[in-house]
Design an enzyme around this catalytic site. Sequence first.
Site, short mmCIF file in Angstrom:
data_model
loop_
_atom_site.label_atom_id
_atom_site.label_comp_id
_atom_site.label_asym_id
_atom_site.label_seq_id
_atom_site.Cartn_x
_atom_site.Cartn_y
_atom_site.Cartn_z
CG ASN A 34 -4.64 -3.17 -2.98
OD1 ASN A 34 -5.12 -4.48 -3.65
ND2 ASN A 34 -3.52 -3.31 -2.07
CG HIS A 59 -3.55 -2.36 2.76
ND1 HIS A 59 -2.33 -3.97 2.65
CD2 HIS A 59 -2.75 -2.63 4.15
CE1 HIS A 59 -2.25 -3.96 3.21
NE2 HIS A 59 -1.89 -2.51 4.10
CB SER A 75 -6.43 2.03 3.16
OG SER A 75 -6.11 2.56 4.07
CD GLU A 78 7.78 2.94 -2.29
OE1 GLU A 78 7.25 2.74 -0.71
OE2 GLU A 78 7.66 3.61 -2.74
CG ASP A 111 -0.17 -2.99 0.36
OD1 ASP A 111 -0.47 -3.10 -0.54
OD2 ASP A 111 0.64 -3.39 1.33
C1 GAR Z 1 -9.32 -7.85 2.85
O1 GAR Z 1 -9.54 -8.11 4.19
C2 GAR Z 1 -9.17 -7.53 2.17
O2 GAR Z 1 -8.53 -6.47 2.78
C3 GAR Z 1 -7.04 -8.44 2.25
O3 GAR Z 1 -7.13 -9.92 2.19
C4 GAR Z 1 -8.69 -9.98 2.67
C5 GAR Z 1 -9.40 -10.27 1.19
O4 GAR Z 1 -10.36 -11.52 2.22
N1 GAR Z 1 -6.50 -8.08 1.66
C6 GAR Z 1 -4.97 -8.09 1.12
O5 GAR Z 1 -4.62 -8.61 2.10
C7 GAR Z 1 -4.06 -7.68 0.09
N2 GAR Z 1 -2.65 -6.50 0.77
P1 GAR Z 1 -11.83 -11.59 1.30
O6 GAR Z 1 -11.01 -12.39 0.21
O7 GAR Z 1 -12.82 -11.71 2.16
O8 GAR Z 1 -12.65 -10.51 0.09
#
Ligand code: GAR
Length: 236
Positions: A118, A120, A147, A154, A156
């Site tokens: 993932n 994050h 990250s 659990e 993240d």
């Molecule tokens: C990104 O910033 C990613 O890190 C975040 O969603 C965005 C997706 O952008 N992910 C999370 O928040 C997961 N918890 P994208 O659709 O343009 O790749």
Amino acid sequence: MNARVSGAQPSPLPDRIAVLVSGRGSNLQAILDAIEDGSLRARIVGVFSDKPDAPALERVEPALRWSASPKAFASREAFDAALGDAIEAVRPDWVVCAGYLRILCDAFVERFRGRLLNIHPSLLPKYPGLRTHARAIADGEAEHGASVHFVITELDAGTVVAQARIPVLSGDDPDTLAGRVLRIEHPLLLAVLRLAVAGRLAEQGTTTTLDGHALFTPLLLDSAGALRAPDTDAPV
Ligand code: GAR
């Protein structure tokens, strides 16, 4: 050239990557571009979404898209089981959550554990969950970032493989900060995926290993887009 004629060993097939998305898909696009320009030796075998209208889906041909609305399922477990079946059907080596904004249930995580990554938008373990940029600004953080981690049940909390850091600027609001974090997310995700498809990265129990050695501290992305070991500063 035919391998039998040349005598060369046939090269192994590129790793198969399934990508989970919920929205825009800029991280997915970065993966697609890197495959296209030859800097990531992999193949996208499916893009999966909990949002049938996610713009990210449009980035790949229809045959590679799978989406369903969780509302059509009796439970979170039932949705994740259908999602998992669809993913398993494309036999991925890696399952990458790239902007997948729905919490995965434990059975799904266990099903793909060890090949489930993932990205994050925070320097985990700081700011798991949502609204990471606003929370970092509200706390007066000097640094923020992104990250890439192995997913465990659990939220993240899986071991972090690598991080990219940026300064929080005095005039930042959540949107400007999110924009700058997103620009470092793409090279960060690609750098980790290069290690993954090269067979250098593994999750063993609660430990991440790189080339068979435990990684106790996350790798750091440098300004040239390369990952470095934080203790020695050596490129990996
Ligand atoms: C990104 O910033 C990613 O890190 C975040 O969603 C965005 C997706 O952008 N992910 C999370 O928040 C997961 N918890 P994208 O659709 O343009 O790749």
